[in-house]
Write a protein that holds these residues in place. Structure first.
Motif, short mmCIF file in Angstrom:
data_model
loop_
_atom_site.label_atom_id
_atom_site.label_comp_id
_atom_site.label_asym_id
_atom_site.label_seq_id
_atom_site.Cartn_x
_atom_site.Cartn_y
_atom_site.Cartn_z
N PRO A 264 -17.25 -16.04 -0.66
CA PRO A 264 -17.51 -14.83 -1.68
C PRO A 264 -16.26 -14.61 -2.53
N LYS A 265 -16.42 -14.26 -3.59
CA LYS A 265 -15.55 -14.03 -4.74
C LYS A 265 -14.63 -12.78 -4.45
N ILE A 266 -13.34 -12.86 -4.15
CA ILE A 266 -12.46 -11.96 -3.79
C ILE A 266 -11.35 -11.95 -4.60
N ASP A 267 -11.31 -10.65 -5.35
CA ASP A 267 -10.16 -10.19 -6.55
C ASP A 267 -9.58 -9.18 -6.06
N PHE A 268 -8.26 -9.76 -5.80
CA PHE A 268 -7.09 -8.73 -5.32
C PHE A 268 -6.06 -8.26 -6.08
N GLN A 269 -6.08 -7.23 -6.70
CA GLN A 269 -5.00 -6.71 -7.77
C GLN A 269 -4.18 -5.76 -7.16
N LEU A 270 -2.46 -6.10 -7.41
CA LEU A 270 -1.62 -5.22 -6.53
C LEU A 270 -0.49 -4.86 -7.69
N SER A 271 -0.33 -3.68 -7.67
CA SER A 271 0.81 -3.16 -8.49
C SER A 271 1.76 -1.99 -7.68
N LEU A 272 2.84 -2.59 -7.09
CA LEU A 272 3.56 -1.84 -6.16
C LEU A 272 4.94 -1.56 -6.60
N GLU A 273 4.89 -0.29 -7.18
CA GLU A 273 6.16 0.07 -7.94
C GLU A 273 6.70 1.03 -7.06
N GLN A 274 6.08 1.79 -5.86
CA GLN A 274 6.90 2.67 -5.09
C GLN A 274 6.26 2.28 -3.80
N ASP A 275 7.17 1.81 -2.74
CA ASP A 275 6.74 1.46 -1.35
C ASP A 275 6.99 2.77 -0.61
N LYS A 276 6.20 3.63 -0.29
CA LYS A 276 5.94 4.83 0.05
C LYS A 276 5.43 4.89 1.51
N MET A 277 5.67 5.86 2.53
CA MET A 277 5.23 6.03 3.81
C MET A 277 3.88 6.42 3.81
N ILE A 278 2.71 5.75 4.39
CA ILE A 278 1.46 6.29 4.53
C ILE A 278 0.91 6.18 5.86
N SER A 279 -0.09 6.98 6.20
CA SER A 279 -0.90 7.09 7.50
C SER A 279 -1.48 5.94 7.77
N PRO A 280 -1.32 4.95 8.63
CA PRO A 280 -1.93 3.73 9.08
C PRO A 280 -3.39 3.65 9.36
N LEU A 281 -3.77 2.27 8.87
CA LEU A 281 -5.15 2.13 9.25
C LEU A 281 -6.29 3.03 8.28
N LEU A 282 -5.63 3.43 7.21
CA LEU A 282 -6.72 4.01 6.37
C LEU A 282 -7.35 3.26 5.40
N LEU A 283 -6.49 2.51 4.86
CA LEU A 283 -7.22 1.57 3.59
C LEU A 283 -8.48 0.52 4.28
N ILE A 284 -7.91 0.19 5.45
CA ILE A 284 -8.80 -0.79 6.00
C ILE A 284 -10.27 -0.55 6.17
N VAL A 285 -10.66 0.84 6.41
CA VAL A 285 -12.01 1.16 6.37
C VAL A 285 -13.00 1.02 5.28
N PRO A 286 -12.65 1.27 4.03
CA PRO A 286 -13.35 0.87 2.91
C PRO A 286 -13.54 -0.82 2.64
N LEU A 287 -12.42 -1.25 2.90
CA LEU A 287 -12.62 -2.88 2.72
C LEU A 287 -13.54 -3.51 3.83
N GLU A 288 -13.26 -3.11 5.01
CA GLU A 288 -14.16 -3.60 6.00
C GLU A 288 -15.58 -3.04 5.89
N ASN A 289 -15.86 -2.05 5.21
CA ASN A 289 -17.31 -1.75 5.00
C ASN A 289 -17.96 -2.61 3.88
N ALA A 290 -16.97 -3.07 2.94
CA ALA A 290 -17.49 -3.82 1.78
C ALA A 290 -17.83 -5.26 2.28
N PHE A 291 -17.40 -5.61 3.37
CA PHE A 291 -17.80 -6.85 3.91
C PHE A 291 -19.10 -6.78 4.79
N LYS A 292 -18.78 -5.67 5.58
CA LYS A 292 -19.77 -5.47 6.86
C LYS A 292 -21.09 -5.32 6.07
#
Length: 371
Positions: A264-292
């Motif tokens: 599959p064609k995977i396009d990953f774009q990242l712009s990290l100006e601020q490396d803040k603290m975040i609740s873990p394992l939040l972002l993986i849910v939409p990404l895992e669903n995209a493949f599943k």
């Protein structure tokens, strides 16, 4: 217990600003503090401390838009009107002025803590309506009022610590719910993200690479090890650095490229100006669903587009993928429902989640306002 030090910093800044402004106003002669009125002084200063602390605590979560500016300007005009009216009427402890000041403070509470005020609006209005009525009864007779003046002032200020304790209880309860929800989410992640099916396919591909003596085999082992370590150990923390969460996503994408023979064609774009603290394992849910629900059900021309940007104000995360409409279930996924619940608990009034479907394109957009 509050998980974020920003709450305690807000209390410290609120106390410092309240004492400094009070000292300056007294020095300039705008206010006079009677050292004999201990109860009145403590309650008034305490109420201002609470207000200023709440402004510091909620300040960065409040989006300064036109509506917010109009709200602030209206409150300032209203407060000036109350002061002018009180000076013009020149009545000590004027019930009309006190009634208008109660409305002013309610406007402040509705602005700095809208969710709390909305939930307990009926109780706040009813409680203060009763208190004001009792104050008017005492104020009706001057002699009776002078004999019970301390009681009247106490009635007006007493609800403030009550609602403060209620607000603290709400924060405590929300943190407990968040902790319980996060524990459930961790178990769901262990079952869904690092599930036997995923491990089987990854290990099967790894076996093929080992047979071929491919140089990619050690990298696959490292990615899989990092994912399992992050899910088990980092996932148990209240917050992690955004860069660690992104590294977890990159490992996930790397293994997904290996798993699917249709590439599959995977396009990953990242712009990290601020490396803040975040609740873990939040972002993986939409990404895992995209493949599943997308890539795994397509035999060709599957794609996933991922965009992550973080600046001083907010995090913006977007996942877009194509899917086969004929194979889509109408039921909402458990992962997304858990995500919505965790966002509501971890970032109340400070997040935006949008899920859209357009023909055969599915997109999830998540924004989180930094504290």
């Amino acid at each position: 217990m509050f998980p974020k030090a920003s709450f305690f910093r807000s209390l410290g800044w609120g106390l410092a600003v309240t004492l400094l402004v009070t000292f300056i106003l007294q020095l300039l002669g705008f206010i006079r503090i009677d050292p004999v009125e201990y109860l009145e002084n403590i309650l008034i200063l305490g109420s201002w401390w609470i207000l200023v602390s709440l402004i510091f605590y909620y300040g960065k979560k409040i989006q300064v838009r036109r509506k917010s500016l109009i709200h602030i300007f209206s409150l300032a005009i209203f407060f000036c009107f109350v002061l002018l009216l009180d000076q013009w009427m020149s009545i000590p402890d004027n019930p009309v002025s006190i009634f208008l000041l109660i409305l002013f403070w309610m406007g402040i509470a509705q602005f700095v803590a809208p969710a709390f005020f909305k939930k307990y609006r009926k109780y706040i209005l009813g409680f203060y309506g009763l208190v004001w009525a009792l104050f008017v009864l005492l104020r009706w007779n001057e002699n009776t009022y002078q004999e019970n003046r301390e009681l009247a002032i106490f009635l007006l200020l007493f609800p403030i610590p009550i609602f403060l304790l209620l607000w603290i209880f709400e924060q405590w309860k929300r943190m407990k719910e968040l902790e319980a929800e996060k524990n459930q989410a961790e178990l769901a992640m262990l079952k869904n993200q690092i599930n036997p099916h995923f491990l089987f396919n990854t290990l099967n591909n790894l076996y093929g690479l080992c047979v071929e003596k491919s140089d990619e085999a050690p990298e696959v082992v490292l990615k899989l090890s990092d994912m399992m370590r992050y899910t088990i150990y980092e996932g148990s923390q209240n917050e992690v650095l955004l860069s660690k969460e992104i590294h977890y996503l990159e490992n996930f994408l790397g293994l997904q490229k290996l798993r699917h023979r249709y590439h599959p064609k995977i396009d990953f774009q990242l712009s990290l100006e601020q490396d803040k603290m975040i609740s873990p394992l939040l972002l993986i849910v939409p990404l895992e669903n995209a493949f599943k629900h997308g890539v795994e059900k397509l035999t060709e021309q599957a794609f996933v587009k991922v965009s992550i940007s973080s600046n001083q104000e907010k995090l913006r995360f977007t996942v877009e993928n194509n899917f086969d409409p004929s194979l889509q279930s109408k039921e909402s996924g458990i992962g997304l429902e858990n995500l919505k619940r965790r966002l509501k608990l971890a970032y109340p009034e400070a997040h935006f989640l949008q899920i859209t479907k357009n023909k055969d394109i599915h997109q999830v957009t998540l924004e989180i306002l930094w504290n």
